[in-house]
Enzyme design. Structure first.
Site, PDB file in Angstrom:
ATOM      1  N   GLY A  19      37.781  43.432  37.189  1.00 19.14           N
ATOM      2  CA  GLY A  19      39.196  43.251  37.521  1.00 19.14           C
ATOM      3  C   GLY A  19      39.725  44.227  38.550  1.00 19.14           C
ATOM      4  CG  MET A  28      31.851  35.751  37.448  1.00 18.52           C
ATOM      5  SD  MET A  28      32.058  35.741  39.253  1.00 18.52           S
ATOM      6  CE  MET A  28      30.348  35.742  39.750  1.00 18.52           C
ATOM      7  CG  LEU A  37      40.247  26.346  37.312  1.00 19.83           C
ATOM      8  CD1 LEU A  37      40.232  27.147  36.002  1.00 19.83           C
ATOM      9  CD2 LEU A  37      41.305  26.919  38.250  1.00 19.83           C
ATOM     10  CG  HIS A  87      32.381  33.771  48.036  1.00 21.83           C
ATOM     11  ND1 HIS A  87      31.718  33.649  46.832  1.00 21.83           N
ATOM     12  CD2 HIS A  87      31.420  33.837  48.986  1.00 21.83           C
ATOM     13  CE1 HIS A  87      30.423  33.633  47.056  1.00 21.83           C
ATOM     14  NE2 HIS A  87      30.208  33.741  48.350  1.00 21.83           N
TER      15      HIS A  87
END
Ligand code: GRF
Length: 206
Positions: free
Chosen positions: A16, A94, A97, A113
């Site tokens: 994060g 990872m 979606l 990315h």
């Protein structure tokens, strides 16, 4: 009168550090946005601790507790809706979606990315670029669609690969670029400056 803050829902799977960069830019008022929920598919994602430290609701959604992808993505969607999310930000999430979320947030899901797409898509963009021997790699921010790392590109920045680079050294420089480029792309979105035309994203004058 200042306009309302754009409500960000951030999806993570790990450290994060990009989430942190976004929270920090929001907190200093550099981004007209607010992270209202963080959702992780990993219970031990350090990003959940970062959320907690900033009093942002952090939700762990384990995939194995759902019978299929559809119900898993619907669970993500209901959490996003419950927190009134305007823009979905994938920051080291990872997983692919699902269309349940993408259809509910058309052109409102961003991804980051660590390579210059369409080169080196997938989960190991930094290592793959280094192993291939390219001299320049970089960072891409793009709109997400139903294919991994494929949607219209918003911003890219090159990062040279140096003679004696290790994966760790290169990753460090890539992450430093990500922490600037992702907030910049989110800011463009918040300012209504992104316009998708086919595969191209036009950046309108500010
Ligand atoms: C970043 O390198 C991003 O490009 C990739 O996953 C990494 C996430 O890093 N998709 P962090 O969790 O934000 O530190």
């Amino acid at each position: 009168m200042s306009s309302a803050l754009i409500r960000l829902g951030v999806l993570i799977s790990g450290s994060g550090s990009n989430l942190q960069a976004i929270i920090d830019r929001c907190e200093v008022g550099e981004l007209p946005a607010k992270v209202v929920v963080v959702i992780s598919n990993k219970g031990d994602a350090y990003g959940l601790k970062r959320a907690e430290r900033h009093n942002i609701p952090g939700i762990f959604l384990p995939r194995k507790e759902f019978p299929d992808e559809r119900s898993y993505n619907n669970a993500i969607l209901s959490n996003l809706k419950e927190h009134g999310v305007d823009l979905v930000v994938m920051a080291g999430y990872m997983r692919l979606l699902g269309k349940e979320v993408l259809n509910a947030y058309p052109n409102r899901v961003l991804n980051l990315h660590p390579a210059l797409l369409p080169s080196f898509p997938g989960a190991h963009g930094i290592k793959d670029a280094l192993d291939y021997g390219v001299k320049v790699t970089g960072v891409t921010v793009h709109f997400a669609n139903e294919v991994f790392d494929e949607g219209p590109i918003i911003l890219q920045e090159a990062v040279p690969i140096l003679e004696d680079d290790t994966e760790e050294m290169l990753a460090e420089r890539i992450h430093a670029v990500e922490h600037v480029l992702y907030p910049r792309a989110i800011k463009l979105y918040c300012g209504g400056r992104l316009q998708i035309e086919g595969r191209r994203t036009r950046i309108k004058e500010g």
